[in-house]
Motif scaffolding. Structure first.
Motif, PDB file in Angstrom:
ATOM      1  N   ALA A 262     -19.917  58.297  -4.793  1.00  0.00           N
ATOM      2  CA  ALA A 262     -20.210  57.213  -5.728  1.00  0.00           C
ATOM      3  C   ALA A 262     -21.636  57.269  -6.263  1.00  0.00           C
ATOM      4  N   ALA A 296     -10.960  56.254 -12.750  1.00  0.00           N
ATOM      5  CA  ALA A 296     -10.685  54.816 -12.812  1.00  0.00           C
ATOM      6  C   ALA A 296     -11.374  54.050 -11.686  1.00  0.00           C
ATOM      7  N   SER A 297     -11.452  54.634 -10.512  1.00  0.00           N
ATOM      8  CA  SER A 297     -12.021  53.934  -9.356  1.00  0.00           C
ATOM      9  C   SER A 297     -13.517  53.681  -9.497  1.00  0.00           C
ATOM     10  N   LEU A 298     -14.179  54.391 -10.404  1.00  0.00           N
ATOM     11  CA  LEU A 298     -15.628  54.259 -10.554  1.00  0.00           C
ATOM     12  C   LEU A 298     -16.028  53.625 -11.892  1.00  0.00           C
ATOM     13  N   GLN A 299     -15.073  53.028 -12.577  1.00  0.00           N
ATOM     14  CA  GLN A 299     -15.364  52.408 -13.872  1.00  0.00           C
ATOM     15  C   GLN A 299     -15.801  50.951 -13.690  1.00  0.00           C
ATOM     16  N   PRO A 302     -13.506  49.002 -16.953  1.00  0.00           N
ATOM     17  CA  PRO A 302     -12.242  49.716 -17.169  1.00  0.00           C
ATOM     18  C   PRO A 302     -11.508  49.189 -18.394  1.00  0.00           C
ATOM     19  N   LYS A 472     -20.903  50.660 -10.060  1.00  0.00           N
ATOM     20  CA  LYS A 472     -20.102  51.415  -9.101  1.00  0.00           C
ATOM     21  C   LYS A 472     -20.620  52.818  -8.845  1.00  0.00           C
TER      22      LYS A 472
END
Length: 531
Positions: A262, A296-299, A302, A472
């Protein structure tokens, strides 16, 4: 070992970020997808005509000068700035078939007061009060809001801001249109005070009345023009960035921001090349950055975040090379449709369409600058706010754009001809290019084809606007029109400074201190005075 930074995007915010980071000792590489830097502030040439394809109003000169001073030089050394008189000309929608009577707006309190009084008895004194308020709001914005990263609530909790809350509350909850309408009855005067909302990517019916501060800029301070066009502004910022030690790479599109645990560790170019760095700054469109360059998990923002956001207006741009002179047009000319509310409803409402007739803007830089058109010819840049809707099609050269776009362009040319008294305008056009929302989307990655960036509604201003750092991904920062503080070249310069403030751990509301002995030492590029 030196700290390393990668900057995505070579618009003015990316170039300014590269310059300021390099000035702070970072080793900076900037990657721009296009063949030239500039982004929205682009340039196009054909048959001896050179057109700016983006910004054309030089406002907030102290912001430019502050940026250049941070880099050891000044705007006066880098640019040849010309005051415009009049600041702009207005053509209201005419009655019947006759052309309209133009109204020249000359900057300066006395001249503005005289104009207002001539159209509405008592309006001159009310304008004094209006502009005094606009000046106070502008000073408050610059000193307390524009240079705040909002990394903490420190600035918002300051006594200086708290003491202004009784005055700020109605300015934030009342629209600019209502604020103006309470003070002035003449429809053209209302339009003169309301049109700056378009500079903010909004409508006077939606923009908070705090933004009446914009009238301080054109009516009190005045409007400047950088000789050679806004491509010279971009060239100056690029020159300063390279003088600080930044390396600029064009034709270098970025496909992915690389992360590990991250944290941003570099970028992957479209050709597969990987570059690593300690931090990454994206000045590309925020929607494209978040939804195409990160998993997507780090947006932080989103796709679902964008569903309720206002992209601001799209634009139909016309670049016209015209044979013969056009004294009917000033350097800046505005055409105001009579049904103001319907006009903005066509652009921002539920059932959108290209307005007809349109409230539009014409820039005639050849009125001031002999380098932008052949001798005896004129250069026209026309901007028509329209819905941010790429499905309307792309523009083209010589009338070869999408039929809907070219038909709208024909109507606009006929409207300018009729309203300003140039009946043979269409017959005199030698160069023609149109640019539409689908072009902004394809060429600049602009979300929904927006021409300017996220609109400055209350919900998308100041503390509510996307921040300059990912929540993020550590070491990932943002600059440009999509993020704090907002739309326009001055705001983009400030957004670059906000990145530097975050890296320095500066959570105050003040601008960065300027170095002593400006104009000397490392980083002074070849200025205009040296030519």
């Amino acid at each position: 070992m030196s700290r390393t930074a990668l900057v995505i995007g070579g618009g003015i915010s990316g170039l300014a970020t590269a310059a300021l980071l390099a000035r702070d000792g970072w080793r900076v590489d900037l990657h721009e997808a296009a063949d030239e830097v500039g982004g929205r502030a682009g340039s196009w040439e054909s048959d001896g005509f050179r057109f700016d394809t983006g910004p054309s109003w030089y406002l907030m000169p102290e912001v430019f000068d502050h940026f250049f001073r941070l880099c050891g030089t000044t705007a006066a050394q880098q640019l040849d700035l010309i005051p415009l008189t009049p600041a702009y000309r207005v053509y209201p929608e005419p009655d019947g078939d006759a052309s309209s009577t133009p109204i020249d707006v000359v900057s300066g309190r006395a001249q503005a007061r005289e104009l207002f009084e001539s159209r509405e008895p008592g309006a001159g004194a009310r304008l004094d009060e209006y502009l005094d308020s606009a000046h106070d709001a502008y000073e408050l914005a610059v000193s307390r809001f524009l240079y705040d990263t909002y990394a903490s609530t420190k600035g918002l909790r300051s006594p200086a801001v708290a003491g202004q809350l009784p005055r700020l509350a109605p300015l934030l909850t009342r629209s600019l249109h209502d604020h103006v309408a309470r003070r002035f009855s003449d429809p053209v005067l209302r339009q003169i005070l309301g049109y700056p909302a378009v500079f903010l990517g909004s409508s006077p019916f939606d923009a908070p009345s705090l933004y009446h501060l914009m009238s301080h800029l054109d009516l009190d301070e005045g409007v400047l023009y950088p000789q050679g066009g806004f491509t010279e502004v971009i060239a100056a910022v690029a020159r300063v960035a390279e003088a600080q030690g930044a390396t600029l790479h064009t034709s270098s599109p970025v496909a992915e921001i690389l992360t590990q645990d991250a944290r941003a560790i570099g970028i992957r170019l479209a050709d597969g090349t990987v570059h690593e760095a300690d931090i990454v700054v994206s000045s590309a469109d925020l929607h494209a950055t978040e939804t195409t360059m990160l998993p997507a998990s780090l947006q932080t923002y989103p796709q679902r975040w964008w569903r309720r956001r206002n992209p601001g207006p799209g634009a139909l741009l016309l670049l016209l090379g015209v044979e013969g002179e056009l004294p009917e047009l000033a350097h800046h000319t505005l055409l105001f449709a009579r049904d103001w509310q319907k006009n903005f409803g066509d652009v921002f409402g539920r059932d959108t369409r290209i307005p007809d007739p349109a409230s539009l803007y014409v820039c005639r830089p050849s009125a001031t600058d002999p380098t932008v058109a052949p001798v005896g010819s004129e250069n026209l840049f026309v901007l028509v706010p329209m819905p941010a809707d790429p499905s309307l099609g792309r523009g083209g050269i010589g009338g070869e754009g999408a039929p809907l776009i070219e038909e709208a362009a024909d109507r606009v040319i006929a409207q300018i001809a009729a309203w300003t008294g140039i009946p043979d305008l269409a017959a005199r056009i030698r160069v023609r290019r149109t640019i539409a929302p689908a072009d902004f989307e394809a060429d600049l990655g602009a979300w929904r084809g927006g021409a300017l960036g996220l609109a400055h509604t209350l919900a998308q201003s100041a503390v509510f606007r996307p921040r300059n750092a990912s929540r993020k991904v550590g070491g990932l920062f943002y600059a440009g029109t999509s993020v704090l503080p907002g739309i326009g070249l001055p705001m983009c310069l400030i957004s670059a400074e906000l990145v530097v403030k975050r890296l320095r751990g500066d959570d105050g509301a003040a601008r960065l201190p300027e170095p002593s002995g400006v104009g000397a030492g490392r980083g002074v590029g070849p200025g205009r005075d040296d030519a």
